[in-house]
Design a protein around this motif. Structure first.
Motif, short mmCIF file in Angstrom:
data_model
loop_
_atom_site.label_atom_id
_atom_site.label_comp_id
_atom_site.label_asym_id
_atom_site.label_seq_id
_atom_site.Cartn_x
_atom_site.Cartn_y
_atom_site.Cartn_z
N ALA A 68 0.85 -1.19 0.00
CA ALA A 68 0.00 0.00 0.00
C ALA A 68 0.88 1.24 0.00
CB ALA A 68 -0.91 0.01 1.22
N VAL A 69 0.45 2.24 -0.75
CA VAL A 69 1.12 3.55 -0.70
C VAL A 69 0.60 4.24 0.56
CG1 VAL A 69 1.45 5.77 -1.87
CG2 VAL A 69 1.20 3.67 -3.22
N VAL A 70 1.52 4.68 1.42
CA VAL A 70 1.09 5.30 2.69
C VAL A 70 1.37 6.80 2.73
CG1 VAL A 70 1.16 3.18 4.05
CG2 VAL A 70 3.24 4.55 3.82
N VAL A 79 2.32 20.78 0.16
CA VAL A 79 1.75 19.59 0.80
C VAL A 79 1.42 18.56 -0.27
CG1 VAL A 79 -0.20 18.74 2.20
CG2 VAL A 79 0.73 21.04 2.62
N VAL A 80 1.65 17.29 0.06
CA VAL A 80 1.25 16.19 -0.83
C VAL A 80 0.40 15.22 -0.01
CG1 VAL A 80 2.04 14.37 -2.39
CG2 VAL A 80 3.41 16.45 -2.11
N GLU A 81 -0.80 14.93 -0.51
CA GLU A 81 -1.70 14.04 0.23
C GLU A 81 -2.24 12.95 -0.70
OE1 GLU A 81 -3.55 17.29 3.42
OE2 GLU A 81 -4.81 16.54 1.81
N LEU A 82 -2.64 11.83 -0.09
CA LEU A 82 -3.34 10.77 -0.83
C LEU A 82 -4.84 11.07 -0.71
CD1 LEU A 82 -1.38 7.68 0.56
CD2 LEU A 82 -0.82 9.11 -1.42
N HIS A 83 -5.52 11.11 -1.86
CA HIS A 83 -6.95 11.47 -1.85
C HIS A 83 -7.79 10.45 -2.60
CE1 HIS A 83 -6.98 16.13 -1.09
NE2 HIS A 83 -6.31 15.48 -0.17
N THR A 84 -9.06 10.45 -2.27
CA THR A 84 -10.03 9.76 -3.10
C THR A 84 -11.24 10.69 -3.26
OG1 THR A 84 -11.21 7.70 -3.51
CG2 THR A 84 -11.32 8.58 -1.26
N GLU A 96 -8.99 13.10 2.14
CA GLU A 96 -7.68 12.47 2.35
C GLU A 96 -7.88 11.05 2.86
OE1 GLU A 96 -5.10 14.49 5.10
OE2 GLU A 96 -3.35 13.34 4.45
N ILE A 97 -7.04 10.14 2.39
CA ILE A 97 -7.08 8.76 2.88
C ILE A 97 -5.70 8.36 3.40
CG2 ILE A 97 -9.04 7.92 1.54
CD1 ILE A 97 -7.05 6.93 -0.56
N GLU A 98 -5.67 7.34 4.23
CA GLU A 98 -4.43 6.90 4.88
C GLU A 98 -3.53 6.13 3.92
OE1 GLU A 98 -3.66 6.62 8.61
OE2 GLU A 98 -4.78 8.49 8.44
N LYS A 111 -7.09 7.89 -10.98
CA LYS A 111 -7.62 8.57 -12.15
C LYS A 111 -8.56 9.70 -11.74
CE LYS A 111 -11.31 5.17 -12.49
NZ LYS A 111 -11.92 4.08 -13.24
N PRO A 112 -8.79 10.64 -12.67
CA PRO A 112 -9.70 11.75 -12.36
C PRO A 112 -11.05 11.21 -11.88
CG PRO A 112 -8.53 12.20 -14.40
CD PRO A 112 -8.17 10.79 -13.99
N GLY A 113 -11.55 11.75 -10.78
CA GLY A 113 -12.81 11.31 -10.21
C GLY A 113 -12.64 10.16 -9.23
N GLY A 114 -11.40 9.68 -9.06
CA GLY A 114 -11.14 8.58 -8.14
C GLY A 114 -9.93 8.88 -7.27
N LEU A 115 -9.14 7.83 -7.06
CA LEU A 115 -7.91 7.99 -6.26
C LEU A 115 -6.93 8.92 -6.97
CD1 LEU A 115 -7.44 4.19 -5.51
CD2 LEU A 115 -8.02 5.92 -3.79
N HIS A 116 -6.18 9.70 -6.18
CA HIS A 116 -5.14 10.55 -6.77
C HIS A 116 -4.15 10.99 -5.70
CE1 HIS A 116 -8.52 13.16 -5.55
NE2 HIS A 116 -7.60 14.08 -5.26
N VAL A 117 -3.00 11.45 -6.18
CA VAL A 117 -2.01 12.07 -5.30
C VAL A 117 -2.22 13.58 -5.43
CG1 VAL A 117 0.44 12.45 -4.83
CG2 VAL A 117 -0.36 10.18 -5.55
#
Ligand code: CU
Length: 168
Positions: A68-70, A79-84, A96-98, A111-117
């Motif tokens: 998993a990317v954490v 700032v850089v965050e993991l998002h959905t 933001e997701i863990e 992808k656009p509309g889903g998970l992204h950095v």
């Protein structure tokens, strides 16, 4: 002759060890041998004045262990965050997701509309074609550097997400 060999081998050995340290600190070697292969990375070109953007890619775990990317890092934003994205009462929202799971043998699409950095607070406006370095940090402690070109979403036609014919 023996003495001559000693003198020529020593500098070569030193050179090799210095090279290895430099490669390791930049993560290039780790990226090349990482069980997760990164396909079609890109950063979305935003209109001028937009302080935030996002990086997208497909992660393919070719190893036998779930990963998993954490977290993620980049020099281009504050700032850089993991998002959905989630749908809330008919409205698409980011949160933001863990972690972003990449199961063994599986693919995870950012992808656009889903998970992204998410890249928040860009230091400078990004230019189309510019290559952004993003480092992904995995739950096993491994780090992987991605080189993601900045692309205008308007250039992306449906179906272009597959294959590698990006020569223009
Ligand atoms: Cu986001």
């Amino acid at each position: 002759m023996k003495r001559f060999l000693m003198h020529t081998l020593l500098p070569a050995a030193l050179l090799l060890s210095v090279g290895a340290v430099q490669a390791g600190s930049h993560g290039h070697d780790a990226g090349a041998s990482h069980p997760v292969k990164v396909h079609m990375p890109f950063v979305r070109l935003m209109p001028p004045g937009q302080p935030n953007t996002a990086a997208f890619m497909t992660l393919e775990n070719t190893g036998g262990k779930d990963l998993a990317v954490v977290s993620a890092e980049s020099g281009v934003s504050r700032v850089v965050e993991l998002h959905t994205h989630t749908m809330h009462e008919g409205v698409m929202r980011m949160r933001e997701i863990e972690r972003i799971e990449v199961a063994a043998g599986a693919r995870t699409e950012l992808k656009p509309g889903g998970l992204h950095v998410m890249l928040i607070g860009l230091h400078e406006p990004l230019q189309e074609g510019q290559v952004v370095e993003v480092t992904l940090v995995y739950d096993d402690g491994s780090r992987q550097m991605i080189h993601a070109p900045v692309r205008d979403p308007g250039d992306m036609m449906p179906g272009q997400g597959h294959g590698h014919g990006m020569n223009h």
